[in-house]
Write a protein that holds these residues in place. Structure first.
Motif, PDB file in Angstrom:
ATOM      1  N   PRO A   1      -4.058   0.811  -2.034  1.00  0.00           N
ATOM      2  CA  PRO A   1      -3.473  -0.522  -2.174  1.00  0.00           C
ATOM      3  C   PRO A   1      -3.011  -0.805  -3.603  1.00  0.00           C
ATOM      4  O   PRO A   1      -3.593  -0.300  -4.573  1.00  0.00           O
ATOM      5  N   ASP A   2      -1.969  -1.611  -3.713  1.00  0.00           N
ATOM      6  CA  ASP A   2      -1.518  -2.074  -5.022  1.00  0.00           C
ATOM      7  C   ASP A   2      -2.513  -3.076  -5.602  1.00  0.00           C
ATOM      8  O   ASP A   2      -2.667  -3.162  -6.816  1.00  0.00           O
TER       9      ASP A   2
ATOM     10  N   TRP B   1      -8.487  -4.832  -3.078  1.00  0.00           N
ATOM     11  CA  TRP B   1      -8.541  -4.043  -1.849  1.00  0.00           C
ATOM     12  C   TRP B   1      -9.017  -2.647  -2.220  1.00  0.00           C
ATOM     13  O   TRP B   1      -8.677  -2.131  -3.283  1.00  0.00           O
ATOM     14  N   ARG B   2      -9.759  -2.032  -1.309  1.00  0.00           N
ATOM     15  CA  ARG B   2     -10.254  -0.678  -1.557  1.00  0.00           C
ATOM     16  C   ARG B   2      -9.390   0.340  -0.816  1.00  0.00           C
ATOM     17  O   ARG B   2      -8.940   0.068   0.298  1.00  0.00           O
ATOM     18  N   PRO B   3      -9.217   1.529  -1.398  1.00  0.00           N
ATOM     19  CA  PRO B   3      -8.513   2.591  -0.666  1.00  0.00           C
ATOM     20  C   PRO B   3      -9.274   2.935   0.620  1.00  0.00           C
ATOM     21  O   PRO B   3     -10.503   2.861   0.661  1.00  0.00           O
TER      22      PRO B   3
ATOM     23  N   LEU C   1       0.894  16.122  -2.862  1.00  0.00           N
ATOM     24  CA  LEU C   1       0.841  14.808  -2.229  1.00  0.00           C
ATOM     25  C   LEU C   1       2.237  14.275  -1.966  1.00  0.00           C
ATOM     26  O   LEU C   1       3.154  14.513  -2.757  1.00  0.00           O
ATOM     27  N   ILE C   2       2.366  13.538  -0.869  1.00  0.00           N
ATOM     28  CA  ILE C   2       3.561  12.734  -0.654  1.00  0.00           C
ATOM     29  C   ILE C   2       3.092  11.303  -0.428  1.00  0.00           C
ATOM     30  O   ILE C   2       2.024  11.072   0.156  1.00  0.00           O
ATOM     31  N   GLY C   3       3.855  10.365  -0.906  1.00  0.00           N
ATOM     32  CA  GLY C   3       3.513   8.966  -0.735  1.00  0.00           C
ATOM     33  C   GLY C   3       4.533   8.274   0.150  1.00  0.00           C
ATOM     34  O   GLY C   3       5.732   8.397  -0.075  1.00  0.00           O
ATOM     35  N   LEU C   4       4.036   7.569   1.140  1.00  0.00           N
ATOM     36  CA  LEU C   4       4.902   6.778   2.013  1.00  0.00           C
ATOM     37  C   LEU C   4       4.723   5.309   1.670  1.00  0.00           C
ATOM     38  O   LEU C   4       3.598   4.839   1.502  1.00  0.00           O
ATOM     39  N   ARG C   5       5.846   4.602   1.590  1.00  0.00           N
ATOM     40  CA  ARG C   5       5.845   3.152   1.411  1.00  0.00           C
ATOM     41  C   ARG C   5       6.616   2.544   2.576  1.00  0.00           C
ATOM     42  O   ARG C   5       7.653   3.087   2.987  1.00  0.00           O
ATOM     43  N   LEU C   6       6.121   1.452   3.104  1.00  0.00           N
ATOM     44  CA  LEU C   6       6.773   0.828   4.244  1.00  0.00           C
ATOM     45  C   LEU C   6       8.209   0.444   3.908  1.00  0.00           C
ATOM     46  O   LEU C   6       8.503  -0.002   2.794  1.00  0.00           O
ATOM     47  N   ASP C   7       9.066   0.656   4.895  1.00  0.00           N
ATOM     48  CA  ASP C   7      10.489   0.312   4.811  1.00  0.00           C
ATOM     49  C   ASP C   7      11.245   1.120   3.760  1.00  0.00           C
ATOM     50  O   ASP C   7      12.323   0.713   3.331  1.00  0.00           O
ATOM     51  N   GLU C   8      10.694   2.265   3.365  1.00  0.00           N
ATOM     52  CA  GLU C   8      11.364   3.138   2.393  1.00  0.00           C
ATOM     53  C   GLU C   8      11.453   4.558   2.942  1.00  0.00           C
ATOM     54  O   GLU C   8      10.552   5.020   3.632  1.00  0.00           O
ATOM     55  N   PRO C   9      12.559   5.257   2.598  1.00  0.00           N
ATOM     56  CA  PRO C   9      12.645   6.672   2.955  1.00  0.00           C
ATOM     57  C   PRO C   9      11.767   7.499   2.022  1.00  0.00           C
ATOM     58  O   PRO C   9      11.360   7.035   0.953  1.00  0.00           O
ATOM     59  N   SER C  10      11.468   8.725   2.439  1.00  0.00           N
ATOM     60  CA  SER C  10      10.701   9.648   1.600  1.00  0.00           C
ATOM     61  C   SER C  10      11.332  11.033   1.683  1.00  0.00           C
ATOM     62  O   SER C  10      11.086  11.766   2.657  1.00  0.00           O
ATOM     63  N   PRO C  11      12.136  11.398   0.686  1.00  0.00           N
ATOM     64  CA  PRO C  11      12.722  12.741   0.686  1.00  0.00           C
ATOM     65  C   PRO C  11      11.651  13.839   0.735  1.00  0.00           C
ATOM     66  O   PRO C  11      11.852  14.876   1.359  1.00  0.00           O
ATOM     67  N   GLN C  12      10.489  13.587   0.109  1.00  0.00           N
ATOM     68  CA  GLN C  12       9.407  14.583   0.130  1.00  0.00           C
ATOM     69  C   GLN C  12       8.856  14.747   1.543  1.00  0.00           C
ATOM     70  O   GLN C  12       8.588  15.865   1.989  1.00  0.00           O
ATOM     71  N   ALA C  13       8.670  13.644   2.247  1.00  0.00           N
ATOM     72  CA  ALA C  13       8.184  13.731   3.628  1.00  0.00           C
ATOM     73  C   ALA C  13       9.224  14.421   4.508  1.00  0.00           C
ATOM     74  O   ALA C  13       8.871  15.239   5.360  1.00  0.00           O
ATOM     75  N   ASP C  14      10.495  14.098   4.297  1.00  0.00           N
ATOM     76  CA  ASP C  14      11.554  14.744   5.078  1.00  0.00           C
ATOM     77  C   ASP C  14      11.542  16.260   4.871  1.00  0.00           C
ATOM     78  O   ASP C  14      11.647  17.020   5.836  1.00  0.00           O
TER      79      ASP C  14
ATOM     80  N   THR D   1       0.846  -1.198   0.000  1.00  0.00           N
ATOM     81  CA  THR D   1       0.000   0.000   0.000  1.00  0.00           C
ATOM     82  C   THR D   1       0.879   1.245   0.000  1.00  0.00           C
ATOM     83  O   THR D   1       1.927   1.273   0.638  1.00  0.00           O
ATOM     84  N   THR D   2       0.429   2.264  -0.716  1.00  0.00           N
ATOM     85  CA  THR D   2       1.036   3.593  -0.632  1.00  0.00           C
ATOM     86  C   THR D   2       0.155   4.423   0.281  1.00  0.00           C
ATOM     87  O   THR D   2      -1.063   4.493   0.093  1.00  0.00           O
ATOM     88  N   TYR D   3       0.775   5.050   1.272  1.00  0.00           N
ATOM     89  CA  TYR D   3       0.064   5.906   2.218  1.00  0.00           C
ATOM     90  C   TYR D   3       0.253   7.341   1.729  1.00  0.00           C
ATOM     91  O   TYR D   3       1.300   7.944   1.945  1.00  0.00           O
ATOM     92  N   ALA D   4      -0.768   7.842   1.013  1.00  0.00           N
ATOM     93  CA  ALA D   4      -0.690   9.147   0.351  1.00  0.00           C
ATOM     94  C   ALA D   4      -1.228  10.226   1.280  1.00  0.00           C
ATOM     95  O   ALA D   4      -2.370  10.140   1.746  1.00  0.00           O
ATOM     96  N   VAL D   5      -0.405  11.233   1.539  1.00  0.00           N
ATOM     97  CA  VAL D   5      -0.759  12.325   2.450  1.00  0.00           C
ATOM     98  C   VAL D   5      -0.952  13.595   1.626  1.00  0.00           C
ATOM     99  O   VAL D   5      -0.090  13.960   0.823  1.00  0.00           O
ATOM    100  N   THR D   6      -2.087  14.262   1.835  1.00  0.00           N
ATOM    101  CA  THR D   6      -2.350  15.541   1.175  1.00  0.00           C
ATOM    102  C   THR D   6      -1.833  16.660   2.073  1.00  0.00           C
ATOM    103  O   THR D   6      -2.293  16.821   3.205  1.00  0.00           O
ATOM    104  N   LEU D   7      -0.875  17.411   1.551  1.00  0.00           N
ATOM    105  CA  LEU D   7      -0.272  18.514   2.305  1.00  0.00           C
ATOM    106  C   LEU D   7      -1.161  19.755   2.236  1.00  0.00           C
ATOM    107  O   LEU D   7      -2.055  19.845   1.393  1.00  0.00           O
ATOM    108  N   PRO D   8      -0.914  20.741   3.101  1.00  0.00           N
ATOM    109  CA  PRO D   8      -1.752  21.952   3.092  1.00  0.00           C
ATOM    110  C   PRO D   8      -1.802  22.669   1.742  1.00  0.00           C
ATOM    111  O   PRO D   8      -2.815  23.284   1.414  1.00  0.00           O
ATOM    112  N   ASP D   9      -0.734  22.565   0.936  1.00  0.00           N
ATOM    113  CA  ASP D   9      -0.737  23.215  -0.386  1.00  0.00           C
ATOM    114  C   ASP D   9      -1.388  22.337  -1.459  1.00  0.00           C
ATOM    115  O   ASP D   9      -1.334  22.638  -2.629  1.00  0.00           O
ATOM    116  N   ARG D  10      -2.001  21.232  -1.039  1.00  0.00           N
ATOM    117  CA  ARG D  10      -2.701  20.263  -1.897  1.00  0.00           C
ATOM    118  C   ARG D  10      -1.757  19.332  -2.659  1.00  0.00           C
ATOM    119  O   ARG D  10      -2.212  18.525  -3.466  1.00  0.00           O
TER     120      ARG D  10
END
Length: 143
Positions: A91-92, A96-98, A24-37, A13-22
């Motif tokens: 979900p990939d 499965w439903r989002p 998106l950043i996507g988080l994947r388990l066991d992976e870094p996210s330069p955008q989230a950082d 699954t990708t955990y997609a977060v909508t930021l205040p400026d609209r």
């Protein structure tokens, strides 16, 4: 108790977060996210925690019941003074439903786990700035 299939689903699954400026950043388990950082640095925050209230104990509920549970989690977060960003677990797998949820800055792990358990959830996703997204299982997942 959580099933192996559910665990595989969380990992696919990708955990997609909508930021205040609209954006998106996507988080994947066991992976870094330069955008989230970068977002966490801009906010002067140390972590981002994703949680939801859909399908408690991985039992499929009707959309109306899931939306009521979602709104209950929103109220719980607001009552505790947390700023909750919209988050969607995408979900990939096509069968499965989002599931919508929330991403909260600097939510203490113990408090996040307690909220997740209160809403019948098996896990949360925790992203520490400079780290990797981690799946943290609640007590509901192992009992």
């Amino acid at each position: 108790m959580i099933s192996p299939a559910t665990l595989r689903g969380y990992r696919a699954t990708t955990y997609a977060v909508t930021l205040p400026d609209r954006s998106l950043i996507g988080l994947r388990l066991d992976e870094p996210s330069p955008q989230a950082d970068a977002f966490l640095r801009r906010c002067k925050a140390q972590s981002l925690t994703c949680l939801n209230a859909w399908n408690p104990r991985s039992k499929r509920w009707p959309v109306s019941r899931n939306m009521a549970a979602h709104q209950g989690l929103r109220r719980d977060l607001a009552a505790r003074g947390y700023v909750a960003l919209p988050q969607l677990g995408v979900p990939d797998r096509r069968n499965w439903r989002p599931e919508p949820g929330f991403a909260v800055l600097d939510l203490e792990t113990e408090k996040a786990m307690a909220l997740a358990e209160r809403h019948g959830q098996f896990a949360i996703v925790f992203y520490p700035r400079g780290g990797v997204a981690e799946l943290l299982l609640t007590r509901l997942a192992v009992t």
